[in-house]
Motif scaffolding. Structure first.
Motif, PDB file in Angstrom:
ATOM      1  N   MET A 136      -6.505  37.444 -62.147  1.00 23.07           N
ATOM      2  CA  MET A 136      -6.217  36.835 -60.872  1.00 23.07           C
ATOM      3  C   MET A 136      -4.714  36.573 -60.776  1.00 23.07           C
ATOM      4  O   MET A 136      -4.097  36.113 -61.731  1.00 23.07           O
ATOM      5  N   ILE A 137      -4.139  36.890 -59.643  1.00 22.54           N
ATOM      6  CA  ILE A 137      -2.715  36.650 -59.406  1.00 22.54           C
ATOM      7  C   ILE A 137      -2.503  35.153 -59.197  1.00 22.54           C
ATOM      8  O   ILE A 137      -3.175  34.535 -58.376  1.00 22.54           O
ATOM      9  N   ASP A 197      -2.118  40.452 -64.341  1.00 17.56           N
ATOM     10  CA  ASP A 197      -2.290  40.613 -62.888  1.00 17.56           C
ATOM     11  C   ASP A 197      -1.072  40.109 -62.114  1.00 17.56           C
ATOM     12  O   ASP A 197      -0.606  40.762 -61.173  1.00 17.56           O
ATOM     13  N   THR A 198      -0.557  38.958 -62.527  1.00 24.71           N
ATOM     14  CA  THR A 198       0.582  38.361 -61.830  1.00 24.71           C
ATOM     15  C   THR A 198       1.838  39.193 -62.047  1.00 24.71           C
ATOM     16  O   THR A 198       2.618  39.414 -61.111  1.00 24.71           O
ATOM     17  N   GLN A 215      -5.171  37.847 -68.962  1.00 21.99           N
ATOM     18  CA  GLN A 215      -5.452  38.736 -67.830  1.00 21.99           C
ATOM     19  C   GLN A 215      -4.724  38.275 -66.575  1.00 21.99           C
ATOM     20  O   GLN A 215      -4.192  39.091 -65.827  1.00 21.99           O
ATOM     21  N   ASP A 216      -4.673  36.975 -66.355  1.00 17.10           N
ATOM     22  CA  ASP A 216      -3.941  36.443 -65.202  1.00 17.10           C
ATOM     23  C   ASP A 216      -2.453  36.796 -65.283  1.00 17.10           C
ATOM     24  O   ASP A 216      -1.819  37.117 -64.270  1.00 17.10           O
ATOM     25  N   GLU A 238       1.922  42.407 -62.601  1.00 20.35           N
ATOM     26  CA  GLU A 238       1.758  43.627 -61.806  1.00 20.35           C
ATOM     27  C   GLU A 238       2.109  43.367 -60.339  1.00 20.35           C
ATOM     28  O   GLU A 238       2.740  44.201 -59.692  1.00 20.35           O
ATOM     29  N   ALA A 239       1.730  42.197 -59.827  1.00 21.61           N
ATOM     30  CA  ALA A 239       2.037  41.852 -58.435  1.00 21.61           C
ATOM     31  C   ALA A 239       3.528  41.660 -58.200  1.00 21.61           C
ATOM     32  O   ALA A 239       4.004  41.799 -57.076  1.00 21.61           O
TER      33      ALA A 239
END
Length: 139
Positions: free
Chosen positions: A1-2, A35-36, A31-32, A38-39
């Protein structure tokens, strides 16, 4: 999750606690972070857990086309000290700092296996910056 990016120096100066990649909560933080990052990849090449509000010793760094996730990273040695300037997604502007051209790092991978790796150049600089974050050190 971002997750939102933390900009509070108070939070960023708090050292992280050891993380366990086999623990579901710590694995989710990893994982966060992925994801963050990558954003924000257009403006960022590494992140530490405190940058998303979690006081754990977890970092992620861009290595070519993939991202390397490290739990409890520790720089064991560094050679070739040099002066540079760095920016940070959590802080405005750039600041001078000293880095090593080559480092050796011990860490746990996402399965909880201990790894030791040697990194040089920009990847070494990214890892050093993020390890500083886990220790509550701001550039």
């Amino acid at each position: 999750m971002i997750k939102p990016i933390v900009t509070s120096p108070l939070m960023l100066r708090a050292p992280g606690e050891d993380a366990d990649p086999t623990d579901a909560l710590d694995a989710q933080v990893g994982q966060d972070l992925l994801d963050t990052l990558e954003a924000h990849r257009h403006e960022c090449v590494g992140m530490a857990a405190n940058m998303i509000g979690v006081r754990k010793r977890i970092i992620v760094a861009v290595e070519g086309t993939r991202s390397l996730l490290m739990y409890n990273p520790e720089v064991l040695e560094g050679t070739g000290a040099y002066e540079t300037e760095e920016g940070c997604l959590s802080l405005p502007g750039t600041r001078p700092c000293t880095r090593f051209r080559t480092i050796r790092v011990r860490y746990l991978d996402e399965r909880g296996h201990e790894r030791t790796g040697s990194f040089s150049g920009y990847m070494a600089q990214i890892i050093q910056h993020e390890v500083d974050h886990t220790n509550g050190i701001l550039i």
